[in-house]
Design an enzyme around this catalytic site. Structure first.
Site, PDB file in Angstrom:
ATOM      1  N   ILE A 204       0.899  -1.092   0.157  1.00 31.08           N
ATOM      2  CA  ILE A 204       0.306  -0.267  -0.401  1.00 31.08           C
ATOM      3  C   ILE A 204       1.002   1.527  -0.130  1.00 31.08           C
ATOM      4  O   ILE A 204       0.473   1.954  -0.619  1.00 31.08           O
ATOM      5  CB  ILE A 204      -0.651   0.289   1.029  1.00 31.08           C
ATOM      6  CG1 ILE A 204      -1.931  -1.015   0.904  1.00 31.08           C
ATOM      7  CG2 ILE A 204      -1.406   1.282   1.300  1.00 31.08           C
ATOM      8  CD1 ILE A 204      -2.475  -1.344   2.596  1.00 31.08           C
ATOM      9  N   ASP A 223      11.429   3.605   4.608  1.00 34.41           N
ATOM     10  CA  ASP A 223      11.658   2.051   5.225  1.00 34.41           C
ATOM     11  C   ASP A 223      12.923   1.375   5.474  1.00 34.41           C
ATOM     12  O   ASP A 223      13.270   2.595   6.352  1.00 34.41           O
ATOM     13  CB  ASP A 223      11.267   1.342   3.804  1.00 34.41           C
ATOM     14  CG  ASP A 223       9.812   0.027   4.433  1.00 34.41           C
ATOM     15  OD1 ASP A 223      10.516  -0.622   5.051  1.00 34.41           O
ATOM     16  OD2 ASP A 223       8.919   0.040   3.767  1.00 34.41           O
ATOM     17  N   ASP A 246      14.357   3.305  10.535  1.00 36.79           N
ATOM     18  CA  ASP A 246      13.445   2.778  11.497  1.00 36.79           C
ATOM     19  C   ASP A 246      12.594   3.469  12.546  1.00 36.79           C
ATOM     20  O   ASP A 246      12.539   3.619  12.902  1.00 36.79           O
ATOM     21  CB  ASP A 246      13.943   1.304  12.699  1.00 36.79           C
ATOM     22  CG  ASP A 246      12.942   0.125  13.115  1.00 36.79           C
ATOM     23  OD1 ASP A 246      11.783   0.647  13.652  1.00 36.79           O
ATOM     24  OD2 ASP A 246      13.606  -0.746  13.656  1.00 36.79           O
ATOM     25  N   ASN A 273       1.825   5.072   7.128  1.00 39.54           N
ATOM     26  CA  ASN A 273       2.052   4.140   6.998  1.00 39.54           C
ATOM     27  C   ASN A 273       2.730   2.392   7.041  1.00 39.54           C
ATOM     28  O   ASN A 273       1.449   1.821   6.965  1.00 39.54           O
ATOM     29  CB  ASN A 273       1.613   4.477   5.327  1.00 39.54           C
ATOM     30  CG  ASN A 273       1.363   2.418   4.488  1.00 39.54           C
ATOM     31  OD1 ASN A 273       0.650   2.283   4.545  1.00 39.54           O
ATOM     32  ND2 ASN A 273       2.244   2.009   3.988  1.00 39.54           N
ATOM     33  N   GLY A 275       3.381  -0.373   8.726  1.00 42.45           N
ATOM     34  CA  GLY A 275       2.232  -1.678   9.517  1.00 42.45           C
ATOM     35  C   GLY A 275       2.982  -2.620  10.029  1.00 42.45           C
ATOM     36  O   GLY A 275       3.639  -3.298   8.843  1.00 42.45           O
ATOM     37  N   ASN A 332     -10.803  -8.324  15.405  1.00 41.49           N
ATOM     38  CA  ASN A 332     -10.834  -9.757  14.982  1.00 41.49           C
ATOM     39  C   ASN A 332      -9.474 -10.895  15.485  1.00 41.49           C
ATOM     40  O   ASN A 332      -9.156 -10.299  16.536  1.00 41.49           O
ATOM     41  CB  ASN A 332      -9.610  -9.455  13.873  1.00 41.49           C
ATOM     42  CG  ASN A 332      -9.617 -10.526  12.811  1.00 41.49           C
ATOM     43  OD1 ASN A 332     -11.162 -11.308  12.103  1.00 41.49           O
ATOM     44  ND2 ASN A 332      -9.210 -10.105  11.554  1.00 41.49           N
ATOM     45  N   TYR A 338      -3.075  -6.336  16.990  1.00 47.45           N
ATOM     46  CA  TYR A 338      -2.891  -5.381  15.756  1.00 47.45           C
ATOM     47  C   TYR A 338      -4.264  -4.719  15.619  1.00 47.45           C
ATOM     48  O   TYR A 338      -4.152  -3.498  15.446  1.00 47.45           O
ATOM     49  CB  TYR A 338      -3.433  -6.171  14.025  1.00 47.45           C
ATOM     50  CG  TYR A 338      -3.709  -5.831  13.470  1.00 47.45           C
ATOM     51  CD1 TYR A 338      -2.235  -4.827  12.759  1.00 47.45           C
ATOM     52  CD2 TYR A 338      -4.694  -5.145  12.903  1.00 47.45           C
ATOM     53  CE1 TYR A 338      -2.057  -4.254  11.683  1.00 47.45           C
ATOM     54  CE2 TYR A 338      -5.011  -4.860  11.456  1.00 47.45           C
ATOM     55  CZ  TYR A 338      -3.772  -4.091  10.517  1.00 47.45           C
ATOM     56  OH  TYR A 338      -3.440  -3.601   9.887  1.00 47.45           O
TER      57      TYR A 338
HETATM   58  N1  LIG Z   1      -2.716  -5.303   3.096  1.00 45.20           N
HETATM   59  C1  LIG Z   1      -4.244  -5.012   3.931  1.00 45.20           C
HETATM   60  O1  LIG Z   1      -5.411  -5.672   3.458  1.00 45.20           O
HETATM   61  C2  LIG Z   1      -4.524  -3.682   5.002  1.00 45.20           C
HETATM   62  C3  LIG Z   1      -5.419  -3.718   5.366  1.00 45.20           C
HETATM   63  C4  LIG Z   1      -5.814  -2.608   6.576  1.00 45.20           C
HETATM   64  C5  LIG Z   1      -4.877  -2.108   6.345  1.00 45.20           C
HETATM   65  N2  LIG Z   1      -3.387  -2.544   6.241  1.00 45.20           N
HETATM   66  C6  LIG Z   1      -2.598  -1.670   6.972  1.00 45.20           C
HETATM   67  O2  LIG Z   1      -1.804  -0.713   5.920  1.00 45.20           O
HETATM   68  C7  LIG Z   1      -0.608  -0.642   5.979  1.00 45.20           C
HETATM   69  C8  LIG Z   1       0.371  -0.507   4.558  1.00 45.20           C
HETATM   70  O3  LIG Z   1      -0.693  -2.468   4.363  1.00 45.20           O
HETATM   71  P1  LIG Z   1       0.570  -3.398   3.871  1.00 45.20           P
HETATM   72  O4  LIG Z   1      -0.204  -4.427   3.592  1.00 45.20           O
HETATM   73  O5  LIG Z   1       1.045  -3.123   2.269  1.00 45.20           O
HETATM   74  O6  LIG Z   1       1.885  -3.832   4.305  1.00 45.20           O
HETATM   75  P2  LIG Z   1       3.824  -4.426   3.741  1.00 45.20           P
HETATM   76  O7  LIG Z   1       3.761  -5.133   5.343  1.00 45.20           O
HETATM   77  O8  LIG Z   1       2.728  -5.270   2.523  1.00 45.20           O
HETATM   78  O9  LIG Z   1       3.773  -3.278   4.139  1.00 45.20           O
HETATM   79  C9  LIG Z   1       4.714  -2.269   5.163  1.00 45.20           C
HETATM   80  C10 LIG Z   1       5.463  -1.894   4.817  1.00 45.20           C
HETATM   81  O10 LIG Z   1       5.718  -1.379   6.048  1.00 45.20           O
HETATM   82  C11 LIG Z   1       7.681  -1.473   6.982  1.00 45.20           C
HETATM   83  N3  LIG Z   1       7.773  -1.766   7.541  1.00 45.20           N
HETATM   84  C12 LIG Z   1       7.094  -1.959   8.741  1.00 45.20           C
HETATM   85  N4  LIG Z   1       8.252  -1.620   9.979  1.00 45.20           N
HETATM   86  C13 LIG Z   1       8.504  -0.278   9.876  1.00 45.20           C
HETATM   87  C14 LIG Z   1       9.827   0.273  10.559  1.00 45.20           C
HETATM   88  N5  LIG Z   1       9.487   0.354  12.248  1.00 45.20           N
HETATM   89  N6  LIG Z   1       9.773   1.433  10.015  1.00 45.20           N
HETATM   90  C15 LIG Z   1       9.649   1.603   8.859  1.00 45.20           C
HETATM   91  N7  LIG Z   1       8.751   1.089   7.677  1.00 45.20           N
HETATM   92  C16 LIG Z   1       8.599  -0.532   8.792  1.00 45.20           C
HETATM   93  C17 LIG Z   1       7.767  -2.578   6.328  1.00 45.20           C
HETATM   94  O11 LIG Z   1       9.147  -2.660   5.979  1.00 45.20           O
HETATM   95  C18 LIG Z   1       6.557  -2.538   4.966  1.00 45.20           C
HETATM   96  O12 LIG Z   1       7.499  -2.135   4.041  1.00 45.20           O
HETATM   97  C19 LIG Z   1       0.021  -1.153   7.145  1.00 45.20           C
HETATM   98  O13 LIG Z   1      -0.839  -0.253   8.176  1.00 45.20           O
HETATM   99  C20 LIG Z   1      -1.099  -1.998   7.577  1.00 45.20           C
HETATM  100  O14 LIG Z   1      -1.655  -2.531   8.540  1.00 45.20           O
HETATM  101  C21 LIG Z   1      -3.299  -3.613   5.254  1.00 45.20           C
END
Ligand SMILES: NC(=O)c1ccc[n+]([C@@H]2O[C@H](COP(=O)([O-])OP(=O)(O)OC[C@H]3O[C@@H](n4cnc5c(N)ncnc54)[C@H](O)[C@@H]3O)[C@@H](O)[C@H]2O)c1
Length: 431
Positions: A204, A223, A246, A273, A275, A332, A338
């Site tokens: 995302i 990142d 980080d 973003n 997470g 959930n 989370y």
């Molecule tokens: N994919 C879904 O269906 C979904 C649904 C609801 C919410 N979200 C939220 O959307 C956001 C993005 O999700 P995604 O599916 O793209 O996840 P993803 O795991 O593909 O990407 C998350 C990114 O965050 C980075 N990250 C994690 N910890 C970090 C830190 N300490 N410092 C810097 N960067 C860090 C990771 O390296 C990764 O590149 C998240 O907050 C997630 O909770 C996703």
């Protein structure tokens, strides 16, 4: 990731079987592509006092407003309805028009925020609009969506960016939402904007970086160092820059603020973003699994906001956008950590919004099931349930979240603050 069932349902064999068995029938969604007409048909507009300003706004944006056989959108201004009996006007306008709504058409109802109505009967009628819109969203077929926009007194002039988004293909996976728009102070002219996106190396975050860059921002893609190669590729495609950090590190907020101030003279848009998930039922969850999720998803964000706001690194007219989740709304199994963090993000938005300087906004998006690496790792049956249990019978794409973030981050969205907008195809979870 491929949605094999959606491909089957769209195939010749699928079209023969799916309706007969009453199976979910995911429609192809119309998504934004450059040069496409804003809507596939005119806008049918009617109702109360906002009709004239809205018609003017739509015409300036190139929408055709009028009657026809098939409508790209139906917009009804219900803000003038003064008691429950008058809700009949909503039925009378929308009832015949729903059948004439084009595939992926848009139904937008405008209302007055109930809390702004001193008369209890008017407030009641205005609150009733939520039930109407949420039901319509569940009934509309073929990718059409329904939304309610509460327009605060004096906010007519601030409505443009929201209406443009909700009517367009950019809101493909947003439905059944209630958005509040308030008056927007005149901010600085939208010059060269700098945006920070955390967790930008993939999924995302990468999509958000691309869409903000498309909309003209220089994007600082952040990142963890381990994701450096992917991060560089994202930043290159977006014509932006990288910051390997980080966000949970003790020195991270100051390092981030110094980077943004020294290299860019500040930042206009901050998208929280990044997470993580560490799923386990509460009884089995370790303290480390609790701590790390809360720290990445919520506490780090709070610490960064404190520094960016305190040191005025977030410039006048700034935009904070946080990525929450419907898990933070519905909860959930296996996600107590989370869901707590993501509900906290919603709390942060609500608490921070009234404290910000006029023109600076904070909002959250709450994605539902989005097709990413994260959701690809979910066991098949749960994954299929997640995809189908929404009004559009499919998962969303990262770009759907990114487009929603881009609307909230836009210079014209100064009247939109304190909102939590679900990007979930109107998921049944927590609805
Ligand atoms: N994919 C879904 O269906 C979904 C649904 C609801 C919410 N979200 C939220 O959307 C956001 C993005 O999700 P995604 O599916 O793209 O996840 P993803 O795991 O593909 O990407 C998350 C990114 O965050 C980075 N990250 C994690 N910890 C970090 C830190 N300490 N410092 C810097 N960067 C860090 C990771 O390296 C990764 O590149 C998240 O907050 C997630 O909770 C996703």
């Amino acid at each position: 990731m491929t949605d094999r069932y959606a491909r089957f349902a769209a195939s010749r064999a699928g079209r023969a079987v799916v309706p007969r068995l009453g199976l979910p029938d995911p429609p192809p969604l119309r998504r934004h592509s450059p040069g496409q007409p804003p809507l596939e048909g005119p806008v049918l507009l009617g109702g109360g006092p906002l009709v004239a300003p809205v018609a003017a706004l739509l015409r300036v944006d190139g929408y055709e407003v009028g009657t026809g056989e098939r409508y790209g959108a139906v917009v009804f201004d219900a803000s003038g309805l003064a008691d429950s009996g008058e809700l009949r006007a909503l039925y009378e306008f929308v009832h015949p028009a729903t059948r004439a709504l084009a595939p992926c058409g848009r139904l937008v109802v405008l209302g007055a925020p109930p809390e702004s109505c001193p008369q209890p009967r008017r407030a009641t009628a205005q609150r009733a609009l939520e039930g109407f819109v949420r039901s319509a969203g569940k009934e509309l077929r073929r990718g059409a969506t329904a939304q309610l926009v509460y327009v605060a007194p004096g906010a007519e002039g601030a409505l443009g960016s929201t209406l443009r988004f909700l009517l367009s293909a950019r809101s493909a996976y947003v439905s059944g939402q209630v958005v509040r728009v308030g008056p927007a102070p005149v901010g600085p002219p939208p010059g060269d904007r700098v945006a920070l996106v955390t967790g930008a190396a993939r999924g995302i975050g990468a999509a958000i970086a691309a869409v903000l860059a498309r909309d003209g921002a220089h994007v600082v893609c952040l990142d963890v160092p381990a994701a450096g190669a992917d991060l560089a590729a994202v930043a290159n495609r977006a014509g932006g820059s990288t910051l390997q950090l980080d966000i949970t590190g003790a020195a991270a907020p100051d390092a981030l603020a110094a980077h943004l101030a020294d290299r860019h003279g500040g930042v206009d848009v901050v998208v929280h973003n990044a997470g993580i998930i560490r799923d386990r039922t509460l009884a089995r969850m370790s303290a480390a699994e609790w701590d790390t999720v809360l720290d990445v998803n919520l506490s780090a964000q709070e610490r960064i906001n404190d520094v960016l706001l305190g040191e005025k690194v977030l410039r006048e007219g700034g935009r904070l956008v946080a990525v929450s989740s419907i898990a933070g709304i519905a909860g959930n199994v296996g996600q107590a950590n989370y869901a707590t963090s993501k509900a906290g993000v919603i709390g942060l938005v609500h608490a921070l919004a009234p404290t910000l300087p006029a023109g600076t906004t904070v909002n959250a998006v709450a994605p539902g099931f989005i097709e990413t690496r994260l959701t690809a790792s979910i066991p098949l049956l749960i994954r299929e349930a997640g995809r189908r249990m929404n009004s559009l019978s499919q998962g969303g794409l990262p770009v759907d979240v990114a487009e929603t973030v881009a609307w909230l981050a836009a210079p014209g969205s100064g009247g939109v603050t304190g909102n939590v907008v679900r990007v979930c195809g109107q998921s049944l979870l927590g609805a």
